[in-house]
Write a protein that holds these residues in place. Structure first.
Motif, PDB file in Angstrom:
ATOM      1  N   ALA A 311       0.649  -1.146   0.146  1.00 42.84           N
ATOM      2  CA  ALA A 311       0.011  -0.029  -0.318  1.00 42.84           C
ATOM      3  C   ALA A 311       0.866   1.326  -0.128  1.00 42.84           C
ATOM      4  CB  ALA A 311      -0.656  -0.189   1.054  1.00 42.84           C
ATOM      5  N   GLU A 312       2.052   0.879   0.539  1.00 43.38           N
ATOM      6  CA  GLU A 312       2.913   2.035   0.921  1.00 43.38           C
ATOM      7  C   GLU A 312       3.580   3.192  -0.326  1.00 43.38           C
ATOM      8  OE1 GLU A 312       4.335   5.937   2.322  1.00 43.38           O
ATOM      9  OE2 GLU A 312       2.888   4.259   3.196  1.00 43.38           O
ATOM     10  N   ARG A 313       3.636   1.283  -1.209  1.00 41.37           N
ATOM     11  CA  ARG A 313       4.268   2.015  -2.782  1.00 41.37           C
ATOM     12  C   ARG A 313       3.866   2.873  -3.869  1.00 41.37           C
ATOM     13  NH1 ARG A 313       9.232  -2.473  -4.963  1.00 41.37           N
ATOM     14  NH2 ARG A 313       9.733  -2.347  -3.200  1.00 41.37           N
ATOM     15  N   LEU A 314       2.312   1.994  -3.873  1.00 41.55           N
ATOM     16  CA  LEU A 314       0.538   3.050  -3.908  1.00 41.55           C
ATOM     17  C   LEU A 314       1.042   4.035  -3.733  1.00 41.55           C
ATOM     18  CD1 LEU A 314      -1.111  -0.144  -4.553  1.00 41.55           C
ATOM     19  CD2 LEU A 314       0.092   0.411  -6.280  1.00 41.55           C
ATOM     20  N   LYS A 315       0.704   5.091  -2.763  1.00 46.10           N
ATOM     21  CA  LYS A 315       0.546   5.837  -1.983  1.00 46.10           C
ATOM     22  C   LYS A 315       1.436   6.851  -2.814  1.00 46.10           C
ATOM     23  CE  LYS A 315      -0.277   7.783   1.965  1.00 46.10           C
ATOM     24  NZ  LYS A 315      -0.154   7.963   3.642  1.00 46.10           N
ATOM     25  N   ASN A 316       2.631   6.644  -2.785  1.00 51.35           N
ATOM     26  CA  ASN A 316       3.787   7.162  -3.548  1.00 51.35           C
ATOM     27  C   ASN A 316       3.875   6.683  -4.859  1.00 51.35           C
ATOM     28  OD1 ASN A 316       4.780   7.538  -1.006  1.00 51.35           O
ATOM     29  ND2 ASN A 316       6.098   5.970  -0.247  1.00 51.35           N
ATOM     30  N   ASP A 317       3.043   6.763  -5.981  1.00 50.17           N
ATOM     31  CA  ASP A 317       2.591   6.234  -7.128  1.00 50.17           C
ATOM     32  C   ASP A 317       3.944   5.560  -7.413  1.00 50.17           C
ATOM     33  OD1 ASP A 317       0.735   8.123  -7.231  1.00 50.17           O
ATOM     34  OD2 ASP A 317       2.280   9.747  -7.194  1.00 50.17           O
ATOM     35  N   GLN A 318       4.198   4.536  -6.977  1.00 53.11           N
ATOM     36  CA  GLN A 318       5.702   3.726  -7.673  1.00 53.11           C
ATOM     37  C   GLN A 318       4.084   2.795  -7.606  1.00 53.11           C
ATOM     38  OE1 GLN A 318       8.048   3.868  -4.086  1.00 53.11           O
ATOM     39  NE2 GLN A 318       9.206   5.580  -5.105  1.00 53.11           N
ATOM     40  N   SER A 319       5.290   1.445  -8.627  1.00 53.21           N
ATOM     41  CA  SER A 319       4.801   0.032  -8.602  1.00 53.21           C
ATOM     42  C   SER A 319       5.385  -0.553  -7.914  1.00 53.21           C
ATOM     43  CB  SER A 319       5.975  -0.451  -9.910  1.00 53.21           C
ATOM     44  OG  SER A 319       5.336  -1.681 -10.105  1.00 53.21           O
ATOM     45  N   PRO A 320       3.889  -1.113  -7.164  1.00 57.87           N
ATOM     46  CA  PRO A 320       3.733  -2.225  -5.893  1.00 57.87           C
ATOM     47  C   PRO A 320       5.010  -4.004  -6.652  1.00 57.87           C
ATOM     48  CG  PRO A 320       2.713  -3.411  -6.654  1.00 57.87           C
ATOM     49  CD  PRO A 320       3.070  -2.166  -7.618  1.00 57.87           C
ATOM     50  N   ALA A 321       5.342  -3.862  -7.797  1.00 56.25           N
ATOM     51  CA  ALA A 321       6.839  -4.730  -7.898  1.00 56.25           C
ATOM     52  C   ALA A 321       7.921  -5.023  -7.328  1.00 56.25           C
ATOM     53  CB  ALA A 321       6.455  -5.277  -9.445  1.00 56.25           C
ATOM     54  N   ALA A 322       7.763  -6.142  -6.772  1.00 56.59           N
ATOM     55  CA  ALA A 322       9.299  -6.171  -6.256  1.00 56.59           C
ATOM     56  C   ALA A 322      10.136  -6.281  -6.992  1.00 56.59           C
ATOM     57  CB  ALA A 322       9.482  -7.302  -4.941  1.00 56.59           C
ATOM     58  N   ALA A 323      10.300  -7.208  -8.382  1.00 58.12           N
ATOM     59  CA  ALA A 323      11.133  -8.201  -9.216  1.00 58.12           C
ATOM     60  C   ALA A 323      10.498  -8.176  -9.931  1.00 58.12           C
ATOM     61  CB  ALA A 323      12.472  -9.000  -8.047  1.00 58.12           C
ATOM     62  N   ARG A 324      11.421  -8.430 -11.723  1.00 60.72           N
ATOM     63  CA  ARG A 324      10.723  -9.894 -12.547  1.00 60.72           C
ATOM     64  C   ARG A 324      12.073 -10.385 -13.366  1.00 60.72           C
ATOM     65  NH1 ARG A 324      10.075  -5.052 -16.780  1.00 60.72           N
ATOM     66  NH2 ARG A 324      12.108  -4.390 -17.205  1.00 60.72           N
ATOM     67  N   GLU A 325      11.308 -11.270 -13.445  1.00 58.51           N
ATOM     68  CA  GLU A 325      12.192 -12.006 -15.278  1.00 58.51           C
ATOM     69  C   GLU A 325      12.153 -11.931 -16.416  1.00 58.51           C
ATOM     70  OE1 GLU A 325      12.233 -16.075 -13.730  1.00 58.51           O
ATOM     71  OE2 GLU A 325      10.648 -16.168 -13.103  1.00 58.51           O
ATOM     72  N   ILE A 326      13.180 -11.773 -16.666  1.00 57.31           N
ATOM     73  CA  ILE A 326      11.866 -12.140 -18.031  1.00 57.31           C
ATOM     74  C   ILE A 326      12.524 -13.240 -18.767  1.00 57.31           C
ATOM     75  CG2 ILE A 326      12.532 -10.743 -21.243  1.00 57.31           C
ATOM     76  CD1 ILE A 326      13.197  -8.311 -19.491  1.00 57.31           C
ATOM     77  N   LEU A 327      12.100 -14.082 -19.502  1.00 59.73           N
ATOM     78  CA  LEU A 327      11.749 -15.503 -20.120  1.00 59.73           C
ATOM     79  C   LEU A 327      12.383 -15.981 -20.893  1.00 59.73           C
ATOM     80  CD1 LEU A 327       8.948 -17.205 -18.727  1.00 59.73           C
ATOM     81  CD2 LEU A 327      10.902 -16.708 -17.353  1.00 59.73           C
ATOM     82  N   SER A 328      13.669 -16.750 -21.236  1.00 54.62           N
ATOM     83  CA  SER A 328      14.170 -16.672 -22.958  1.00 54.62           C
ATOM     84  C   SER A 328      13.599 -17.494 -23.292  1.00 54.62           C
ATOM     85  CB  SER A 328      15.708 -17.233 -22.762  1.00 54.62           C
ATOM     86  OG  SER A 328      15.352 -18.654 -22.207  1.00 54.62           O
TER      87      SER A 328
END
Length: 410
Positions: A311-328
Protein backbone atom coordinates in the motif's frame (compact mmCIF):
# COMPACT_ATOMS: atom_id res chain seq x y z
CA UNK A 1 5.02 -18.33 4.07
CA UNK A 2 7.21 -19.02 1.02
CA UNK A 3 9.79 -16.44 0.07
CA UNK A 4 9.44 -14.51 -3.15
CA UNK A 5 11.58 -15.86 -6.02
CA UNK A 6 14.83 -14.21 -7.04
CA UNK A 7 14.75 -11.82 -9.96
CA UNK A 8 16.02 -8.51 -11.26
CA UNK A 9 14.82 -5.18 -9.95
CA UNK A 10 11.47 -4.11 -11.41
CA UNK A 11 11.12 -0.54 -12.76
CA UNK A 12 9.51 1.86 -10.31
CA UNK A 13 7.03 2.96 -12.97
CA UNK A 14 5.99 -0.66 -13.66
CA UNK A 15 6.95 -0.49 -17.37
CA UNK A 16 7.27 -3.74 -19.33
CA UNK A 17 9.40 -4.67 -22.37
CA UNK A 18 6.44 -5.93 -24.41
CA UNK A 19 2.86 -4.73 -23.97
CA UNK A 20 1.43 -6.14 -27.20
CA UNK A 21 -1.86 -7.64 -26.06
CA UNK A 22 -2.24 -10.37 -28.67
CA UNK A 23 -3.09 -13.11 -26.18
CA UNK A 24 -6.17 -13.53 -23.95
CA UNK A 25 -5.96 -11.33 -20.85
CA UNK A 26 -7.03 -12.18 -17.30
CA UNK A 27 -6.89 -10.59 -13.86
CA UNK A 28 -6.19 -12.16 -10.49
CA UNK A 29 -7.13 -10.17 -7.38
CA UNK A 30 -5.43 -11.31 -4.18
CA UNK A 31 -7.26 -10.61 -0.92
CA UNK A 32 -4.75 -11.37 1.85
CA UNK A 33 -7.10 -11.37 4.86
CA UNK A 34 -8.42 -14.33 6.85
CA UNK A 35 -10.34 -14.69 10.08
CA UNK A 36 -7.83 -17.35 11.15
CA UNK A 37 -4.84 -18.83 9.34
CA UNK A 38 -5.36 -22.52 8.65
CA UNK A 39 -2.55 -24.70 9.94
CA UNK A 40 -1.59 -26.04 6.51
CA UNK A 41 -1.66 -22.71 4.67
CA UNK A 42 1.55 -21.06 3.45
CA UNK A 43 -0.16 -18.51 1.17
CA UNK A 44 0.45 -14.81 1.63
CA UNK A 45 -2.35 -14.27 4.16
CA UNK A 46 -2.79 -12.34 7.40
CA UNK A 47 -5.35 -12.08 10.16
CA UNK A 48 -6.57 -8.55 10.81
CA UNK A 49 -4.91 -8.23 14.23
CA UNK A 50 -1.50 -8.86 12.63
CA UNK A 51 -1.60 -5.78 10.42
CA UNK A 52 -2.91 -2.69 12.17
CA UNK A 53 -3.53 0.74 10.58
CA UNK A 54 -2.71 1.16 6.91
CA UNK A 55 -3.56 -2.40 5.96
CA UNK A 56 -7.10 -3.18 7.02
CA UNK A 57 -9.89 -4.99 5.13
CA UNK A 58 -12.07 -1.88 5.26
CA UNK A 59 -9.68 0.19 3.14
CA UNK A 60 -8.43 -2.55 0.85
CA UNK A 61 -10.73 -1.95 -2.12
CA UNK A 62 -9.69 1.69 -2.32
CA UNK A 63 -6.00 0.74 -2.07
CA UNK A 64 -6.40 -1.69 -4.98
CA UNK A 65 -7.59 1.10 -7.22
CA UNK A 66 -4.05 2.46 -7.40
CA UNK A 67 -2.63 -0.76 -8.81
CA UNK A 68 -5.51 -1.20 -11.24
CA UNK A 69 -4.92 2.33 -12.54
CA UNK A 70 -1.17 1.63 -12.81
CA UNK A 71 -1.82 -1.53 -14.85
CA UNK A 72 -4.09 0.39 -17.18
CA UNK A 73 -1.37 2.98 -17.77
CA UNK A 74 1.42 0.42 -18.24
CA UNK A 75 -0.63 -1.63 -20.70
CA UNK A 76 -2.00 1.44 -22.47
CA UNK A 77 -5.51 0.27 -21.75
CA UNK A 78 -4.67 -3.37 -22.42
CA UNK A 79 -7.53 -5.40 -23.83
CA UNK A 80 -10.85 -6.53 -22.36
CA UNK A 81 -10.57 -9.12 -19.61
CA UNK A 82 -11.75 -12.64 -20.40
CA UNK A 83 -11.52 -14.00 -16.84
CA UNK A 84 -11.24 -12.44 -13.38
CA UNK A 85 -10.54 -14.44 -10.24
CA UNK A 86 -10.62 -13.21 -6.64
CA UNK A 87 -8.47 -15.46 -4.44
CA UNK A 88 -6.79 -15.35 -1.07
CA UNK A 89 -6.77 -15.48 1.75
CA UNK A 90 -10.49 -15.13 1.99
CA UNK A 91 -11.94 -12.74 -0.61
CA UNK A 92 -15.33 -12.98 1.07
CA UNK A 93 -13.79 -11.61 4.28
CA UNK A 94 -14.40 -8.28 2.51
CA UNK A 95 -17.93 -6.94 2.27
CA UNK A 96 -19.79 -7.89 -0.90
CA UNK A 97 -19.95 -4.22 -1.81
CA UNK A 98 -16.15 -4.00 -1.70
CA UNK A 99 -15.78 -6.90 -4.16
CA UNK A 100 -18.37 -5.21 -6.38
CA UNK A 101 -16.40 -1.94 -6.16
CA UNK A 102 -13.15 -3.63 -7.24
CA UNK A 103 -14.92 -5.42 -10.09
CA UNK A 104 -16.49 -2.20 -11.28
CA UNK A 105 -13.11 -0.44 -11.46
CA UNK A 106 -11.59 -3.36 -13.41
CA UNK A 107 -14.41 -3.06 -15.91
CA UNK A 108 -13.96 0.72 -16.12
CA UNK A 109 -10.21 0.45 -16.79
CA UNK A 110 -10.08 -2.61 -19.06
CA UNK A 111 -13.60 -3.61 -20.02
CA UNK A 112 -14.85 -7.20 -20.07
CA UNK A 113 -15.22 -9.57 -22.99
CA UNK A 114 -18.78 -10.71 -23.65
CA UNK A 115 -19.42 -13.71 -21.41
CA UNK A 116 -16.40 -13.04 -19.20
CA UNK A 117 -15.94 -15.53 -16.36
CA UNK A 118 -15.83 -13.69 -13.01
CA UNK A 119 -15.12 -15.91 -10.00
CA UNK A 120 -14.41 -15.60 -6.33
CA UNK A 121 -13.30 -18.07 -3.72
CA UNK A 122 -15.55 -18.17 -0.66
CA UNK A 123 -15.24 -19.71 2.76
CA UNK A 124 -18.60 -21.22 3.78
CA UNK A 125 -18.85 -19.28 7.04
CA UNK A 126 -18.27 -15.88 5.41
CA UNK A 127 -21.23 -15.74 3.00
CA UNK A 128 -25.01 -15.89 3.21
CA UNK A 129 -27.84 -15.71 0.72
CA UNK A 130 -27.86 -11.91 0.48
CA UNK A 131 -24.07 -11.75 0.06
CA UNK A 132 -24.20 -14.10 -2.92
CA UNK A 133 -27.12 -12.23 -4.48
CA UNK A 134 -25.08 -9.03 -4.25
CA UNK A 135 -22.17 -10.70 -6.03
CA UNK A 136 -24.43 -11.87 -8.85
CA UNK A 137 -25.93 -8.40 -9.23
CA UNK A 138 -22.41 -6.94 -9.41
CA UNK A 139 -21.50 -9.18 -12.34
CA UNK A 140 -19.91 -12.24 -10.72
CA UNK A 141 -20.68 -15.46 -12.57
CA UNK A 142 -19.05 -18.14 -10.43
CA UNK A 143 -18.22 -18.99 -6.81
CA UNK A 144 -15.65 -21.53 -5.64
CA UNK A 145 -16.46 -22.75 -2.13
CA UNK A 146 -13.72 -24.01 0.17
CA UNK A 147 -15.33 -27.24 1.37
CA UNK A 148 -12.03 -29.14 1.88
CA UNK A 149 -13.72 -32.10 3.63
CA UNK A 150 -17.12 -33.40 4.75
CA UNK A 151 -15.64 -34.98 7.87
CA UNK A 152 -15.58 -32.96 11.08
CA UNK A 153 -12.32 -34.35 12.46
CA UNK A 154 -10.51 -33.60 9.18
CA UNK A 155 -11.83 -30.03 9.17
CA UNK A 156 -10.61 -29.66 12.77
CA UNK A 157 -7.12 -30.85 11.83
CA UNK A 158 -7.09 -28.32 8.98
CA UNK A 159 -8.27 -25.53 11.35
CA UNK A 160 -11.33 -24.87 9.21
CA UNK A 161 -14.11 -22.95 10.95
CA UNK A 162 -17.18 -24.20 9.09
CA UNK A 163 -19.23 -27.33 9.75
CA UNK A 164 -19.97 -29.89 7.00
CA UNK A 165 -23.65 -28.91 7.14
CA UNK A 166 -22.89 -25.34 6.07
CA UNK A 167 -21.56 -26.18 2.61
CA UNK A 168 -24.80 -27.49 1.00
CA UNK A 169 -26.56 -24.33 2.18
CA UNK A 170 -23.97 -22.14 0.47
CA UNK A 171 -24.18 -24.13 -2.76
CA UNK A 172 -27.98 -23.81 -2.77
CA UNK A 173 -27.78 -20.05 -2.13
CA UNK A 174 -25.23 -19.63 -4.92
CA UNK A 175 -27.26 -21.69 -7.38
CA UNK A 176 -30.45 -19.81 -6.49
CA UNK A 177 -28.60 -16.53 -7.10
CA UNK A 178 -27.69 -17.73 -10.59
CA UNK A 179 -23.99 -18.39 -9.93
CA UNK A 180 -22.04 -21.31 -11.31
CA UNK A 181 -20.66 -23.40 -8.44
CA UNK A 182 -17.39 -25.13 -7.65
CA UNK A 183 -16.15 -27.02 -4.61
CA UNK A 184 -12.52 -27.20 -3.45
CA UNK A 185 -11.45 -30.40 -1.69
CA UNK A 186 -8.20 -31.40 0.01
CA UNK A 187 -7.08 -35.02 0.41
CA UNK A 188 -4.27 -36.52 2.46
CA UNK A 189 -4.86 -34.69 5.75
CA UNK A 190 -3.22 -36.55 8.68
CA UNK A 191 -5.84 -38.84 10.17
CA UNK A 192 -8.03 -38.93 7.05
CA UNK A 193 -8.95 -42.50 6.11
CA UNK A 194 -9.86 -43.74 2.66
CA UNK A 195 -13.47 -43.96 3.85
CA UNK A 196 -13.30 -40.33 5.03
CA UNK A 197 -12.15 -39.30 1.57
CA UNK A 198 -14.84 -41.33 -0.18
CA UNK A 199 -17.42 -39.71 2.11
CA UNK A 200 -16.17 -36.22 1.19
CA UNK A 201 -16.38 -37.02 -2.52
CA UNK A 202 -19.85 -38.50 -2.11
CA UNK A 203 -21.09 -35.43 -0.23
CA UNK A 204 -19.58 -33.10 -2.81
CA UNK A 205 -21.24 -34.97 -5.67
CA UNK A 206 -24.59 -34.97 -3.84
CA UNK A 207 -24.61 -31.15 -4.10
CA UNK A 208 -24.18 -31.39 -7.90
CA UNK A 209 -21.73 -28.50 -8.29
CA UNK A 210 -20.62 -27.63 -11.80
CA UNK A 211 -16.95 -28.09 -10.96
CA UNK A 212 -14.80 -29.87 -8.35
CA UNK A 213 -11.13 -29.31 -7.54
CA UNK A 214 -9.19 -31.85 -5.48
CA UNK A 215 -5.70 -31.03 -4.20
CA UNK A 216 -3.29 -33.31 -2.41
CA UNK A 217 -2.16 -31.76 0.88
CA UNK A 218 1.40 -30.52 0.93
CA UNK A 219 2.75 -29.79 4.40
CA UNK A 220 5.24 -26.91 4.28
CA UNK A 221 7.94 -26.58 7.01
CA UNK A 222 7.07 -23.00 8.02
CA UNK A 223 3.39 -23.66 8.69
CA UNK A 224 1.72 -24.60 11.97
CA UNK A 225 1.05 -28.07 10.59
CA UNK A 226 4.66 -28.34 9.44
CA UNK A 227 5.80 -27.66 13.00
CA UNK A 228 3.33 -30.24 14.33
CA UNK A 229 4.79 -32.83 11.97
CA UNK A 230 8.32 -31.86 12.98
CA UNK A 231 7.47 -32.33 16.67
CA UNK A 232 5.75 -35.65 16.04
CA UNK A 233 2.27 -34.39 16.94
CA UNK A 234 0.98 -35.22 13.46
CA UNK A 235 2.24 -37.74 10.89
CA UNK A 236 3.55 -36.45 7.58
CA UNK A 237 1.64 -37.12 4.39
CA UNK A 238 2.21 -40.50 2.73
CA UNK A 239 2.82 -40.45 -1.05
CA UNK A 240 1.12 -43.83 -1.43
CA UNK A 241 -1.92 -42.57 0.46
CA UNK A 242 -2.06 -39.45 -1.72
CA UNK A 243 -1.84 -41.56 -4.88
CA UNK A 244 -4.58 -43.93 -3.71
CA UNK A 245 -6.88 -41.02 -2.91
CA UNK A 246 -6.24 -39.40 -6.29
CA UNK A 247 -7.20 -42.66 -7.99
CA UNK A 248 -10.36 -42.81 -5.88
CA UNK A 249 -11.20 -39.24 -6.89
CA UNK A 250 -10.83 -40.07 -10.58
CA UNK A 251 -12.97 -43.20 -10.21
CA UNK A 252 -15.77 -41.60 -8.18
CA UNK A 253 -15.93 -38.30 -10.04
CA UNK A 254 -15.85 -39.84 -13.51
CA UNK A 255 -18.66 -42.24 -12.56
CA UNK A 256 -20.68 -39.20 -11.44
CA UNK A 257 -20.26 -37.46 -14.81
CA UNK A 258 -17.29 -35.21 -14.03
CA UNK A 259 -14.34 -35.23 -16.44
CA UNK A 260 -10.80 -34.23 -15.61
CA UNK A 261 -9.52 -31.33 -17.71
CA UNK A 262 -6.45 -30.53 -15.59
CA UNK A 263 -4.61 -32.76 -13.16
CA UNK A 264 -6.41 -31.40 -10.07
CA UNK A 265 -9.69 -30.28 -11.66
CA UNK A 266 -12.87 -32.01 -12.83
CA UNK A 267 -16.04 -30.50 -14.26
CA UNK A 268 -19.36 -31.22 -15.86
CA UNK A 269 -19.24 -30.68 -19.64
CA UNK A 270 -18.81 -27.02 -20.52
CA UNK A 271 -18.03 -25.93 -16.95
CA UNK A 272 -14.24 -25.98 -17.00
CA UNK A 273 -12.81 -23.02 -15.08
CA UNK A 274 -11.64 -20.72 -17.85
CA UNK A 275 -9.39 -18.82 -15.45
CA UNK A 276 -7.59 -22.07 -14.61
CA UNK A 277 -7.15 -22.68 -18.33
CA UNK A 278 -5.64 -19.20 -18.77
CA UNK A 279 -2.82 -20.21 -16.40
CA UNK A 280 -2.19 -23.62 -17.92
CA UNK A 281 -2.18 -22.18 -21.44
CA UNK A 282 0.33 -19.54 -20.29
CA UNK A 283 -1.84 -16.60 -21.32
CA UNK A 284 -1.36 -13.06 -20.00
CA UNK A 285 -2.64 -12.02 -16.59
CA UNK A 286 -2.04 -9.24 -14.10
CA UNK A 287 -2.07 -10.17 -10.42
CA UNK A 288 -3.28 -7.38 -8.14
CA UNK A 289 -2.53 -7.20 -4.42
CA UNK A 290 0.29 -8.03 -1.98
CA UNK A 291 2.49 -10.89 -3.20
CA UNK A 292 0.46 -11.39 -6.39
CA UNK A 293 2.28 -12.71 -9.47
CA UNK A 294 1.74 -11.58 -13.07
CA UNK A 295 2.73 -12.72 -16.55
CA UNK A 296 2.73 -10.45 -19.61
CA UNK A 297 4.33 -11.74 -22.82
CA UNK A 298 7.13 -13.72 -21.19
CA UNK A 299 7.84 -11.25 -18.39
CA UNK A 300 6.94 -12.50 -14.92
CA UNK A 301 6.81 -10.08 -12.01
CA UNK A 302 5.62 -10.26 -8.43
CA UNK A 303 4.55 -7.74 -5.83
CA UNK A 304 6.02 -7.09 -2.41
CA UNK A 305 4.38 -9.42 0.09
CA UNK A 306 3.36 -7.33 3.07
CA UNK A 307 0.09 -5.39 2.68
CA UNK A 308 1.50 -2.25 4.32
CA UNK A 309 4.60 -2.21 2.08
CA UNK A 310 2.39 -2.82 -0.96
CA UNK A 311 0.00 0.00 0.00
CA UNK A 312 2.86 2.39 0.77
CA UNK A 313 4.36 1.98 -2.69
CA UNK A 314 1.05 2.70 -4.34
CA UNK A 315 0.52 5.71 -2.08
CA UNK A 316 3.86 7.05 -3.39
CA UNK A 317 2.85 6.43 -7.04
CA UNK A 318 5.31 3.55 -7.35
CA UNK A 319 4.80 0.10 -8.78
CA UNK A 320 4.40 -2.50 -6.00
CA UNK A 321 6.45 -5.01 -8.02
CA UNK A 322 9.33 -6.40 -5.94
CA UNK A 323 11.21 -7.97 -8.88
CA UNK A 324 10.76 -9.60 -12.27
CA UNK A 325 12.28 -12.05 -14.74
CA UNK A 326 12.24 -11.94 -18.52
CA UNK A 327 12.07 -15.48 -19.80
CA UNK A 328 14.30 -16.65 -22.64
CA UNK A 329 12.78 -18.51 -25.58
CA UNK A 330 14.05 -21.76 -24.07
CA UNK A 331 12.53 -20.95 -20.68
CA UNK A 332 9.22 -20.05 -22.32
CA UNK A 333 9.22 -23.33 -24.23
CA UNK A 334 9.91 -25.25 -21.01
CA UNK A 335 7.08 -23.41 -19.26
CA UNK A 336 4.70 -24.26 -22.08
CA UNK A 337 5.50 -27.95 -21.52
CA UNK A 338 5.33 -27.73 -17.71
CA UNK A 339 1.91 -26.10 -17.80
CA UNK A 340 0.29 -27.57 -20.89
CA UNK A 341 1.07 -31.22 -20.18
CA UNK A 342 -1.24 -31.03 -17.14
CA UNK A 343 -4.28 -30.52 -19.38
CA UNK A 344 -6.53 -33.26 -20.72
CA UNK A 345 -6.12 -31.71 -24.16
CA UNK A 346 -2.38 -32.31 -23.85
CA UNK A 347 0.24 -30.84 -26.17
CA UNK A 348 1.47 -31.43 -29.71
CA UNK A 349 4.27 -33.98 -29.67
CA UNK A 350 6.61 -31.30 -31.04
CA UNK A 351 5.84 -28.76 -28.26
CA UNK A 352 8.89 -26.83 -27.10
CA UNK A 353 11.24 -28.06 -29.83
CA UNK A 354 11.47 -24.82 -31.82
CA UNK A 355 10.77 -21.12 -31.58
CA UNK A 356 7.73 -19.40 -33.11
CA UNK A 357 7.60 -19.93 -36.86
CA UNK A 358 10.49 -22.41 -36.80
CA UNK A 359 10.45 -26.09 -37.69
CA UNK A 360 12.27 -28.55 -35.40
CA UNK A 361 15.26 -30.36 -36.83
CA UNK A 362 15.26 -34.04 -37.70
CA UNK A 363 17.57 -34.90 -34.80
CA UNK A 364 15.31 -33.09 -32.34
CA UNK A 365 12.25 -34.84 -33.70
CA UNK A 366 13.90 -38.25 -33.47
CA UNK A 367 15.00 -37.61 -29.87
CA UNK A 368 11.52 -36.43 -28.88
CA UNK A 369 9.91 -39.40 -30.62
CA UNK A 370 12.12 -41.77 -28.64
CA UNK A 371 11.20 -40.06 -25.37
CA UNK A 372 7.47 -40.03 -26.01
CA UNK A 373 7.44 -43.67 -27.14
CA UNK A 374 9.29 -44.63 -23.95
CA UNK A 375 6.83 -42.63 -21.82
CA UNK A 376 3.93 -44.34 -23.58
CA UNK A 377 5.54 -47.75 -23.08
CA UNK A 378 5.88 -46.93 -19.36
CA UNK A 379 2.18 -46.11 -19.18
CA UNK A 380 2.60 -42.35 -18.66
CA UNK A 381 1.36 -41.06 -22.04
CA UNK A 382 -1.72 -42.26 -23.89
CA UNK A 383 -0.42 -44.27 -26.89
CA UNK A 384 -3.57 -43.72 -28.97
CA UNK A 385 -3.38 -39.95 -28.58
CA UNK A 386 0.37 -40.07 -29.24
CA UNK A 387 -0.28 -41.84 -32.53
CA UNK A 388 -2.33 -38.77 -33.50
CA UNK A 389 0.45 -36.36 -32.56
CA UNK A 390 -0.69 -35.38 -29.03
CA UNK A 391 1.04 -35.92 -25.71
CA UNK A 392 -1.72 -36.66 -23.17
CA UNK A 393 -1.16 -38.00 -19.67
CA UNK A 394 -2.68 -41.30 -18.58
CA UNK A 395 -3.98 -41.70 -15.02
CA UNK A 396 -0.54 -43.04 -14.05
CA UNK A 397 1.01 -40.12 -15.90
CA UNK A 398 -1.06 -37.65 -13.88
CA UNK A 399 0.33 -39.18 -10.70
CA UNK A 400 3.85 -38.82 -12.10
CA UNK A 401 3.44 -35.59 -14.07
CA UNK A 402 6.70 -34.13 -12.72
CA UNK A 403 8.59 -37.16 -14.04
CA UNK A 404 7.07 -36.68 -17.50
CA UNK A 405 7.98 -32.96 -17.48
CA UNK A 406 11.58 -33.65 -16.51
CA UNK A 407 11.91 -36.25 -19.24
CA UNK A 408 10.54 -33.88 -21.88
CA UNK A 409 12.82 -31.09 -20.69
CA UNK A 410 15.98 -33.21 -20.75
Amino acid sequence: MPELPDGVEAPVDGSLPDISMNKPFSAYVHVPFCQVRCGYCDFNTYTSHELGPGATPGEYDNQLLGEIALAGQVLDGGRPLETIFFGGGTPTYLRAGQLAHILGVLELVFGFEDGAEISTEANPETVDEEYLKTLKEAGFTRVSVGMQSATSHVLATLDRLHTPERVPMVIDWARNAGLSTSLDLIYGTPGESLDDWRHSLSEAISMSPDHISAYGLGIEPGTKMGQQVKRGILPDTDPDDLAAKYEIAEEVLSEAGYSWYEVSNWSKPGHEARHNMAYWRNNNWWGFGPGAHSHINGTRFWNVKHPRAWAERLKNDQSPAAAREILSLQERAEEDIMLGIRLAEGLPDTAGLAGPGEAPGRAELAKRRHKTMTLAHDGLLDPRRLANGRMVLTLKGRLLADTVIRELWD
